[in-house]
Design an enzyme around this catalytic site. Structure first.
Site, PDB file in Angstrom:
ATOM      1  N   ASP A  42       0.574  -1.144   0.240  1.00  0.00           N
ATOM      2  CA  ASP A  42      -0.172   0.104   0.003  1.00  0.00           C
ATOM      3  C   ASP A  42       0.510   0.951   0.126  1.00  0.00           C
ATOM      4  O   ASP A  42       1.611   1.604   0.826  1.00  0.00           O
ATOM      5  CB  ASP A  42      -0.571  -0.459   1.694  1.00  0.00           C
ATOM      6  CG  ASP A  42      -1.690   1.793   0.790  1.00  0.00           C
ATOM      7  OD1 ASP A  42      -2.713   1.575   0.234  1.00  0.00           O
ATOM      8  OD2 ASP A  42      -1.192   2.137   1.978  1.00  0.00           O
ATOM      9  N   TYR A  47       3.662  10.093  -0.070  1.00  0.00           N
ATOM     10  CA  TYR A  47       4.236   9.095   0.155  1.00  0.00           C
ATOM     11  C   TYR A  47       6.086   8.932   0.134  1.00  0.00           C
ATOM     12  O   TYR A  47       6.781   8.940   0.036  1.00  0.00           O
ATOM     13  CB  TYR A  47       4.284   7.202   0.687  1.00  0.00           C
ATOM     14  CG  TYR A  47       2.796   6.985   1.310  1.00  0.00           C
ATOM     15  CD1 TYR A  47       1.595   7.794   1.678  1.00  0.00           C
ATOM     16  CD2 TYR A  47       1.966   5.840   1.407  1.00  0.00           C
ATOM     17  CE1 TYR A  47       0.803   7.773   2.834  1.00  0.00           C
ATOM     18  CE2 TYR A  47       0.810   5.413   1.788  1.00  0.00           C
ATOM     19  CZ  TYR A  47       0.838   6.372   2.673  1.00  0.00           C
ATOM     20  OH  TYR A  47      -0.864   6.261   2.778  1.00  0.00           O
ATOM     21  N   LYS A  72      -2.353   6.090  -4.415  1.00  0.00           N
ATOM     22  CA  LYS A  72      -3.681   6.501  -4.183  1.00  0.00           C
ATOM     23  C   LYS A  72      -3.354   7.600  -4.993  1.00  0.00           C
ATOM     24  O   LYS A  72      -1.960   8.376  -4.493  1.00  0.00           O
ATOM     25  CB  LYS A  72      -3.609   7.140  -2.391  1.00  0.00           C
ATOM     26  CG  LYS A  72      -3.950   5.516  -2.234  1.00  0.00           C
ATOM     27  CD  LYS A  72      -3.797   6.587  -0.413  1.00  0.00           C
ATOM     28  CE  LYS A  72      -3.743   4.245   0.453  1.00  0.00           C
ATOM     29  NZ  LYS A  72      -2.400   4.576   1.010  1.00  0.00           N
ATOM     30  N   HIS A 104      -6.913   9.828  -2.560  1.00  0.00           N
ATOM     31  CA  HIS A 104      -6.488   9.392  -1.001  1.00  0.00           C
ATOM     32  C   HIS A 104      -7.465  10.229  -0.129  1.00  0.00           C
ATOM     33  O   HIS A 104      -7.704   9.762   0.863  1.00  0.00           O
ATOM     34  CB  HIS A 104      -5.181  10.136  -1.373  1.00  0.00           C
ATOM     35  CG  HIS A 104      -4.509   9.813  -0.208  1.00  0.00           C
ATOM     36  ND1 HIS A 104      -3.054   9.812  -0.038  1.00  0.00           N
ATOM     37  CD2 HIS A 104      -4.116   9.805   1.123  1.00  0.00           C
ATOM     38  CE1 HIS A 104      -2.180   9.400   0.456  1.00  0.00           C
ATOM     39  NE2 HIS A 104      -3.352   8.793   1.875  1.00  0.00           N
TER      40      HIS A 104
HETATM   41  N1  LIG Z   1      -5.307   6.277   3.628  1.00  0.00           N
HETATM   42  C1  LIG Z   1      -4.758   6.878   3.888  1.00  0.00           C
HETATM   43  O1  LIG Z   1      -5.317   8.539   4.343  1.00  0.00           O
HETATM   44  C2  LIG Z   1      -3.970   5.964   4.954  1.00  0.00           C
HETATM   45  C3  LIG Z   1      -3.611   6.962   6.220  1.00  0.00           C
HETATM   46  C4  LIG Z   1      -2.501   6.842   7.120  1.00  0.00           C
HETATM   47  C5  LIG Z   1      -2.239   5.383   6.898  1.00  0.00           C
HETATM   48  N2  LIG Z   1      -2.309   4.907   5.792  1.00  0.00           N
HETATM   49  C6  LIG Z   1      -1.914   3.276   5.003  1.00  0.00           C
HETATM   50  O2  LIG Z   1      -2.060   2.522   6.676  1.00  0.00           O
HETATM   51  C7  LIG Z   1      -0.641   2.012   6.952  1.00  0.00           C
HETATM   52  C8  LIG Z   1      -0.721   2.070   8.177  1.00  0.00           C
HETATM   53  O3  LIG Z   1      -0.747   2.699   9.309  1.00  0.00           O
HETATM   54  P1  LIG Z   1       0.752   3.680  10.072  1.00  0.00           P
HETATM   55  O4  LIG Z   1       1.386   3.507   8.860  1.00  0.00           O
HETATM   56  O5  LIG Z   1      -0.105   4.633  10.019  1.00  0.00           O
HETATM   57  O6  LIG Z   1       0.314   3.080  11.348  1.00  0.00           O
HETATM   58  P2  LIG Z   1       0.283   1.195  12.467  1.00  0.00           P
HETATM   59  O7  LIG Z   1       0.415   0.339  10.754  1.00  0.00           O
HETATM   60  O8  LIG Z   1      -0.934   1.202  13.096  1.00  0.00           O
HETATM   61  O9  LIG Z   1       1.368   1.351  12.513  1.00  0.00           O
HETATM   62  C9  LIG Z   1       2.382   1.488  12.671  1.00  0.00           C
HETATM   63  C10 LIG Z   1       3.655   2.555  14.050  1.00  0.00           C
HETATM   64  O10 LIG Z   1       3.928   0.605  14.987  1.00  0.00           O
HETATM   65  C11 LIG Z   1       5.041  -0.113  14.839  1.00  0.00           C
HETATM   66  N3  LIG Z   1       4.485  -1.317  14.390  1.00  0.00           N
HETATM   67  C12 LIG Z   1       4.722  -2.295  13.403  1.00  0.00           C
HETATM   68  N4  LIG Z   1       4.502  -3.095  13.899  1.00  0.00           N
HETATM   69  C13 LIG Z   1       4.546  -3.733  15.109  1.00  0.00           C
HETATM   70  C14 LIG Z   1       4.438  -4.450  15.722  1.00  0.00           C
HETATM   71  N5  LIG Z   1       4.845  -5.710  15.733  1.00  0.00           N
HETATM   72  N6  LIG Z   1       4.232  -3.964  17.779  1.00  0.00           N
HETATM   73  C15 LIG Z   1       4.733  -2.814  17.845  1.00  0.00           C
HETATM   74  N7  LIG Z   1       5.118  -2.045  16.844  1.00  0.00           N
HETATM   75  C16 LIG Z   1       4.835  -2.551  15.902  1.00  0.00           C
HETATM   76  C17 LIG Z   1       5.863   0.628  13.372  1.00  0.00           C
HETATM   77  O11 LIG Z   1       6.957   0.463  13.592  1.00  0.00           O
HETATM   78  P3  LIG Z   1       8.340   0.301  12.862  1.00  0.00           P
HETATM   79  O12 LIG Z   1       8.076   0.612  11.946  1.00  0.00           O
HETATM   80  O13 LIG Z   1       9.407   0.608  13.495  1.00  0.00           O
HETATM   81  O14 LIG Z   1       7.627  -1.596  13.080  1.00  0.00           O
HETATM   82  C18 LIG Z   1       5.299   2.321  13.380  1.00  0.00           C
HETATM   83  O15 LIG Z   1       5.999   2.810  13.954  1.00  0.00           O
HETATM   84  C19 LIG Z   1      -0.082   2.465   6.553  1.00  0.00           C
HETATM   85  O16 LIG Z   1       1.613   2.626   6.714  1.00  0.00           O
HETATM   86  C20 LIG Z   1      -0.359   3.557   5.355  1.00  0.00           C
HETATM   87  O17 LIG Z   1       0.429   2.298   3.496  1.00  0.00           O
HETATM   88  C21 LIG Z   1      -3.187   5.060   5.101  1.00  0.00           C
END
Ligand SMILES: NC(=O)c1ccc[n+]([C@@H]2O[C@H](COP(=O)([O-])OP(=O)(O)OC[C@H]3O[C@@H](n4cnc5c(N)ncnc54)[C@H](OP(=O)(O)O)[C@@H]3O)[C@@H](O)[C@H]2O)c1
Length: 278
Positions: A42, A47, A72, A104
């Site tokens: 994704d 990004y 997106k 997006h």
């Molecule tokens: N459509 C939109 O507007 C939108 C908005 C936000 C996000 N997204 C998408 O959704 C994805 C996921 O959301 P997100 O990146 O915001 O947050 P997330 O996946 O909820 O959390 C990521 C955070 O958790 C940590 N983490 C990952 N695996 C872990 C585990 N097993 N144990 C403990 N900590 C862990 C990561 O650190 P490390 O990397 O150091 O492991 C990072 O700091 C994004 O990367 C993006 O692709 C889309």
């Protein structure tokens, strides 16, 4: 795999790549993720990493049919500019088709959302994009769009985690055959704070799993595409293995109770990305 309303199939667990901004690190992460078994990535124009993801996928030796990309469109523009930006994604990703293309963020002007969607339909009808969808659209914003389009969105990607279960939106999406893709599944780390920690930790111990795995497994159990992000090899593996956990109904219900509508990201009805840009 999850079958969309047009019968196109996508892996239900993908890798999020928001804030993967260091090119060398991102390439390393994508290659490690592929080794672990991730096949769905994704990304987004916003990004600024589509080019590295494209390089890594090319370097991996995977055939095009073996991986899936969701990307997106950044903001809203004239139709000509929108086409240009989508073609730039193809060039950066180094692919001749995109699996899933999303708007997006919704524009504050419903007519602009329709205008952007018409360009998405063109790409879909040419077969250049296998599925088209939305991101961060509320039910109201979808209701202003759907009656005016030829092709109904296949997906809506919204924030979804134990603190924001999207219980109402899921019902609406199910009624319309629109697949939910959940972002921020780990609440950007807030899952490890109360009131989430105690509930999830108890369940995690029961399944000999981690808290992150339980949150991901909870979304998967609801038929949601989950896209946790990690740059750490161990956590990439941990998150990927969440798909092996089948939660009991009683545990799903305990997690459901954590929903308070808590957001880690902008409110789509009031977002800063919603202004039209010519
Ligand atoms: N459509 C939109 O507007 C939108 C908005 C936000 C996000 N997204 C998408 O959704 C994805 C996921 O959301 P997100 O990146 O915001 O947050 P997330 O996946 O909820 O959390 C990521 C955070 O958790 C940590 N983490 C990952 N695996 C872990 C585990 N097993 N144990 C403990 N900590 C862990 C990561 O650190 P490390 O990397 O150091 O492991 C990072 O700091 C994004 O990367 C993006 O692709 C889309």
């Amino acid at each position: 795999m999850i079958k969309l309303s047009n019968n196109y199939e996508l892996p239900n667990l993908g890798l999020g790549t928001f804030l993967m901004n260091d090119d060398a690190e991102t390439k390393r992460v994508i290659l490690e993720a592929i080794e672990i078994g991730y096949r769905h990535f994704d990304t987004a124009q916003m990004y600024f990493n589509e080019h590295v993801i494209g390089d890594a996928l090319l370097a991996s030796g995977l055939k095009r049919s073996e991986f899936f990309i969701t990307t997106k469109l950044n903001r809203h523009h004239s139709k000509a500019k929108t086409r240009e930006l989508i073609y730039k994604s193809f060039a950066d990703l180094k692919v001749d088709y995109i699996d899933l293309l999303l708007i997006h963020w919704p524009n504050h002007d419903d007519k602009i959302n329709i205008q952007t969607w018409e360009v998405f339909e063109e790409f879909y009808e040419k077969g250049l994009v296998k599925a088209i969808g939305l991101s961060n659209f509320t039910r109201y914003q979808m209701e202003q769009l759907i009656p005016h389009v030829k092709i109904k969105p296949h997906v809506n990607q919204v924030e979804m985690h134990p603190g924001l279960s999207q219980v109402n939106l899921i019902k609406y999406l199910n009624d319309h055959g629109i697949q939910l893709m959940g972002y921020g599944p780990l609440m950007r780390g807030n899952l490890f704070n109360e009131p989430y920690f105690s509930v999830l930790d108890k369940i995690a111990k029961k399944y000999k799993a981690s808290i992150a795995q339980i949150a991901i497994a909870w979304g998967l159990a609801k038929n949601v595409i989950m896209i946790p992000k990690s740059v750490n090899k161990e956590r990439l593996g941990e998150n990927f293995n969440a798909s092996k956990i089948i939660l009991k109904e009683e545990d799903i219900k305990l997690i459901d109770k954590l929903n308070t509508g808590r957001r880690m990201y902008a409110d789509p009805a009031n977002n800063v990305y919603g202004n039209f840009i010519e």
